[in-house]
Design an enzyme around this catalytic site. Structure first.
Site, PDB file in Angstrom:
ATOM      1  N   LYS A   8      -6.137  32.865 -73.798  1.00  0.00           N
ATOM      2  CA  LYS A   8      -5.121  32.909 -72.739  1.00  0.00           C
ATOM      3  C   LYS A   8      -3.833  32.182 -73.185  1.00  0.00           C
ATOM      4  O   LYS A   8      -3.902  31.243 -73.975  1.00  0.00           O
ATOM      5  CB  LYS A   8      -5.733  32.199 -71.539  1.00  0.00           C
ATOM      6  CG  LYS A   8      -4.866  31.991 -70.347  1.00  0.00           C
ATOM      7  CD  LYS A   8      -5.627  31.118 -69.358  1.00  0.00           C
ATOM      8  CE  LYS A   8      -4.736  30.667 -68.226  1.00  0.00           C
ATOM      9  NZ  LYS A   8      -3.605  29.850 -68.640  1.00  0.00           N
ATOM     10  N   LYS A  13      -3.894  28.059 -78.708  1.00  0.00           N
ATOM     11  CA  LYS A  13      -4.213  28.903 -79.875  1.00  0.00           C
ATOM     12  C   LYS A  13      -3.442  28.453 -81.110  1.00  0.00           C
ATOM     13  O   LYS A  13      -4.010  28.291 -82.174  1.00  0.00           O
ATOM     14  CB  LYS A  13      -3.842  30.372 -79.614  1.00  0.00           C
ATOM     15  CG  LYS A  13      -4.622  31.042 -78.524  1.00  0.00           C
ATOM     16  CD  LYS A  13      -4.136  32.461 -78.302  1.00  0.00           C
ATOM     17  CE  LYS A  13      -2.725  32.543 -77.747  1.00  0.00           C
ATOM     18  NZ  LYS A  13      -2.555  31.975 -76.421  1.00  0.00           N
ATOM     19  N   LYS A  39       6.301  34.869 -78.926  1.00  0.00           N
ATOM     20  CA  LYS A  39       6.791  33.479 -78.793  1.00  0.00           C
ATOM     21  C   LYS A  39       7.182  32.921 -80.178  1.00  0.00           C
ATOM     22  O   LYS A  39       7.929  31.956 -80.273  1.00  0.00           O
ATOM     23  CB  LYS A  39       5.644  32.654 -78.185  1.00  0.00           C
ATOM     24  CG  LYS A  39       6.009  31.384 -77.464  1.00  0.00           C
ATOM     25  CD  LYS A  39       4.711  30.862 -76.779  1.00  0.00           C
ATOM     26  CE  LYS A  39       4.708  29.368 -76.561  1.00  0.00           C
ATOM     27  NZ  LYS A  39       3.316  28.892 -76.338  1.00  0.00           N
ATOM     28  N   ASP A 126      -3.941  37.662 -73.470  1.00  0.00           N
ATOM     29  CA  ASP A 126      -4.090  38.337 -72.197  1.00  0.00           C
ATOM     30  C   ASP A 126      -4.124  39.834 -72.512  1.00  0.00           C
ATOM     31  O   ASP A 126      -3.138  40.547 -72.346  1.00  0.00           O
ATOM     32  CB  ASP A 126      -2.962  37.930 -71.241  1.00  0.00           C
ATOM     33  CG  ASP A 126      -3.004  36.423 -70.982  1.00  0.00           C
ATOM     34  OD1 ASP A 126      -4.013  35.966 -70.441  1.00  0.00           O
ATOM     35  OD2 ASP A 126      -2.064  35.709 -71.369  1.00  0.00           O
TER      36      ASP A 126
HETATM   37  P1  ADP Z   1      -0.797  28.841 -77.177  1.00  0.00           P
HETATM   38  O1  ADP Z   1      -0.519  29.093 -78.611  1.00  0.00           O
HETATM   39  O2  ADP Z   1      -2.182  29.242 -76.779  1.00  0.00           O
HETATM   40  O3  ADP Z   1       0.232  29.428 -76.261  1.00  0.00           O
HETATM   41  P2  ADP Z   1      -0.142  26.107 -77.830  1.00  0.00           P
HETATM   42  O4  ADP Z   1      -0.995  25.882 -79.038  1.00  0.00           O
HETATM   43  O5  ADP Z   1       1.307  26.351 -78.038  1.00  0.00           O
HETATM   44  O6  ADP Z   1      -0.759  27.258 -76.923  1.00  0.00           O
HETATM   45  O7  ADP Z   1      -0.391  24.850 -76.880  1.00  0.00           O
HETATM   46  C1  ADP Z   1       0.304  24.654 -75.679  1.00  0.00           C
HETATM   47  C2  ADP Z   1       0.533  23.172 -75.490  1.00  0.00           C
HETATM   48  O8  ADP Z   1      -0.701  22.497 -75.280  1.00  0.00           O
HETATM   49  C3  ADP Z   1       1.202  22.504 -76.689  1.00  0.00           C
HETATM   50  O9  ADP Z   1       2.196  21.626 -76.233  1.00  0.00           O
HETATM   51  C4  ADP Z   1       0.069  21.728 -77.338  1.00  0.00           C
HETATM   52  O10 ADP Z   1       0.543  20.565 -77.999  1.00  0.00           O
HETATM   53  C5  ADP Z   1      -0.810  21.373 -76.149  1.00  0.00           C
HETATM   54  N1  ADP Z   1      -2.217  21.196 -76.518  1.00  0.00           N
HETATM   55  C6  ADP Z   1      -3.011  22.086 -77.167  1.00  0.00           C
HETATM   56  N2  ADP Z   1      -4.261  21.599 -77.322  1.00  0.00           N
HETATM   57  C7  ADP Z   1      -4.262  20.355 -76.753  1.00  0.00           C
HETATM   58  C8  ADP Z   1      -5.260  19.320 -76.590  1.00  0.00           C
HETATM   59  N3  ADP Z   1      -6.525  19.474 -77.019  1.00  0.00           N
HETATM   60  N4  ADP Z   1      -4.863  18.177 -75.951  1.00  0.00           N
HETATM   61  C9  ADP Z   1      -3.599  18.030 -75.489  1.00  0.00           C
HETATM   62  N5  ADP Z   1      -2.632  18.943 -75.623  1.00  0.00           N
HETATM   63  C10 ADP Z   1      -2.946  20.105 -76.243  1.00  0.00           C
HETATM   64 MG    MG Z   2       0.947  30.263 -79.500  1.00  0.00          MG
END
Ligand code: ADP
Ligand code: MG
Length: 267
Positions: A8, A13, A39, A126
């Protein structure tokens, strides 16, 4: 080996992918991470900046593949991990699957696609149409990132359905789930009981992981001067080691939506 990381939006990710990529590189593997999300910040914590996307580069070169050099699109990140951002189609037009296809085609033309021990695709999860499932065409394994909540598990279930569908025509397996940003795991456990699949790791909410995004650094880089963070790196090393052991994984059988609603509800 090719691994596709799904989950999601905002679930972690890219954060997880970057750190797994370094963990794999620490184990001596040559690693390429491909961001497949419009993104285009998948590799931000590896390189420290937003690298140009394949689609941007192709546009500049008027789609003359022969004019694109590896250094135009492949950027060396922390720990020796190579980074590519596919980019996205124009908002509201085009198809994400097309973009991923073009990316793989270009990397093949550059003789880069078969040069790596591991290619990790960081994909948005998604899943609503075939385009989002395109990286599964190239993957040996899918990994799903989820938390202990309804929405991420709902997305996970749809991704599981895509893996099952693709596994009819491709030698694709679901390696398992990674729980992220979660201390409880009761809903994750309920889900995997109903839809059997391995849980590779469960990471808690770690303030320094949140900070890592802002700093543009992976946990491995931060741990160089904050050794107290080595325990977080161990989570990612554990996932990497499981991938390298070429686990059997599963071809999942997703749960019908209505059953999932009642499974994950308290009433
Ligand atoms: P996605 O790629 O799924 O959209 P991201 O990897 O960019 O998500 O993560 C979204 C946010 O959540 C980022 O700011 C990241 O630093 C934070 N984040 C991810 N995993 C953790 C975790 N285990 N604890 C705290 N913050 C986290
Ligand atoms: Mg991402």
């Amino acid at each position: 080996m090719k691994v596709a990381v799904y989950g999601k939006g905002g679930i972690g990710k890219s954060t997880t992918s970057c750190n797994i990529s370094i963990a794999l590189a620490r184990r001596g593997r040559k690693v390429l991470q491909i961001g497949c999300d419009p993104k285009h910040d998948s590799t931000f914590t590896l390189t420290g900046f937003l690298i140009p996307t394949i689609i941007d580069t192709l546009q500049v070169k008027d789609y003359h593949y022969e004019d694109v050099w590896p250094e135009d699109v492949i950027y060396r990140g922390y720990g020796g991990v190579d980074c590519v951002e596919a980019g996205g189609p124009p908002a509201g037009a085009g198809c994400g699957g097309y973009v991923v296809g073009e990316t793989v085609k270009l990397l093949k033309e550059l003789n880069a696609f078969y040069e790596y021990d591991i290619i990790l695709f960081d994909v948005l999860g998604d899943v609503v149409c075939g385009g989002f499932a395109a990286p599964l065409n190239y993957a040996d394994y899918c990994i799903i990132i989820t938390d202990n909540g309804f929405d991420a598990l709902f997305a996970a279930n749809r991704i599981a359905a895509s893996v099952r569908e693709k596994s009819h025509t491709h030698p694709l397996r679901l390696a398992g789930l990674v729980g992220n940003r979660t201390s409880g795991r009761d809903l994750i456990d309920k889900y995997v009981e109903a839809c059997p699949m391995p849980v590779l790791e469960v990471l808690p909410l770690v303030e320094d992981i949140r900070v890592s995004r802002v700093k543009g650094k992976t946990l491995f880089e931060m741990a160089e001067y904050q050794p107290n963070l080595n325990y977080v790196c161990d989570f990612y090393l554990n996932i990497a080691d499981q991938i390298l052991s070429e686990p059997e994984g599963v071809v999942p059988r997703e749960i019908p939506d209505r059953e999932l609603f009642s499974l994950l509800s308290d009433f």
